[in-house]
Design a protein around this motif. Structure first.
Motif, mmCIF file in Angstrom:
data_model
loop_
_atom_site.group_PDB
_atom_site.id
_atom_site.type_symbol
_atom_site.label_atom_id
_atom_site.label_comp_id
_atom_site.label_asym_id
_atom_site.label_seq_id
_atom_site.Cartn_x
_atom_site.Cartn_y
_atom_site.Cartn_z
ATOM 1 N N ASN A 27 0.796 -1.060 -0.170
ATOM 2 C CA ASN A 27 0.052 0.065 0.006
ATOM 3 C C ASN A 27 1.088 1.303 0.050
ATOM 4 N N SER A 28 2.073 1.220 0.313
ATOM 5 C CA SER A 28 2.814 2.355 0.523
ATOM 6 C C SER A 28 3.456 2.834 -0.952
ATOM 7 N N GLN A 29 3.177 1.828 -2.039
ATOM 8 C CA GLN A 29 3.608 2.253 -3.343
ATOM 9 C C GLN A 29 3.066 3.514 -4.076
ATOM 10 N N GLU A 30 1.870 3.700 -3.805
ATOM 11 C CA GLU A 30 1.176 4.982 -4.242
ATOM 12 C C GLU A 30 1.747 6.012 -3.607
ATOM 13 N N GLU A 94 18.942 8.686 -0.218
ATOM 14 C CA GLU A 94 17.851 9.202 0.620
ATOM 15 C C GLU A 94 16.379 8.723 0.274
ATOM 16 N N VAL A 95 16.289 8.812 -1.253
ATOM 17 C CA VAL A 95 14.677 8.287 -1.678
ATOM 18 C C VAL A 95 14.648 6.780 -1.565
ATOM 19 N N ALA A 96 15.654 5.988 -1.656
ATOM 20 C CA ALA A 96 15.633 4.609 -1.338
ATOM 21 C C ALA A 96 15.384 4.312 -0.007
ATOM 22 N N ALA A 97 15.856 4.967 0.716
ATOM 23 C CA ALA A 97 15.466 4.682 2.259
ATOM 24 C C ALA A 97 13.957 5.066 2.736
ATOM 25 N N GLN A 98 13.315 5.758 1.930
ATOM 26 C CA GLN A 98 11.994 5.994 2.157
ATOM 27 C C GLN A 98 11.232 4.936 1.593
ATOM 28 N N MET A 99 11.571 3.667 0.878
ATOM 29 C CA MET A 99 10.652 2.860 0.281
ATOM 30 C C MET A 99 10.718 1.869 1.284
ATOM 31 N N ALA A 100 9.313 1.305 1.339
ATOM 32 C CA ALA A 100 9.061 0.190 2.410
ATOM 33 C C ALA A 100 9.872 -0.877 2.471
ATOM 34 N N GLU A 101 10.257 -1.390 1.207
ATOM 35 C CA GLU A 101 11.117 -2.442 0.837
ATOM 36 C C GLU A 101 12.635 -2.377 1.266
#
Length: 120
Positions: A27-30, A94-101
């Motif tokens: 659900n975090s993708q959107e 920084e962007v990658a660290a914000q991904m739930a994955e």
């Protein structure tokens, strides 16, 4: 600079997550995509089918030989990716660290050396 954010999947690790954690990741993708669009850093994203649906093509003696399944047996596989365009490696991390994955499975960040064929 463009960066490829590769989402790695491990079926055992996925199954070990609670249903709540799996739902959160999906659900975090959107929201993540909207954040990248608003910042102007989104180039594209794709989710990939399970490797069991893939095929490997090798040319042997001038003839293609097709084998069903992934190239190599592995516990982890590429499940999807984002291409982003941002000002620095630090920003890409920084962007990658914000991904739930990144919290559950891992996200590989790699600079894109060049693009050809389509304007990204």
């Amino acid at each position: 600079m463009k960066y490829l954010l590769m989402i790695h999947m491990n079926d055992d690790a996925w199954q070990a997550l609670s249903e709540e954690e799996r739902n959160h990741m999906m659900n975090s993708q959107e929201g993540f995509m909207n954040m990248l669009r608003e910042s102007g850093e989104m180039v594209l994203t794709h989710a990939l089918a399970n490797p069991s649906t893939s095929a490997v093509v090798r040319v042997q003696d001038g003839a293609p030989a097709v084998t069903d399944g992934p190239f190599a047996e592995a516990k982890e596989y590429l499940a999807g990716y984002y291409v982003i365009d941002c000002e620095s490696r630090e920003r890409a991390l920084e962007v990658a660290a914000q991904m739930a994955e990144a919290r559950f499975l891992g996200v590989e960040v790699r600079p894109i050396m060049f693009s050809a064929g389509m304007e990204m």
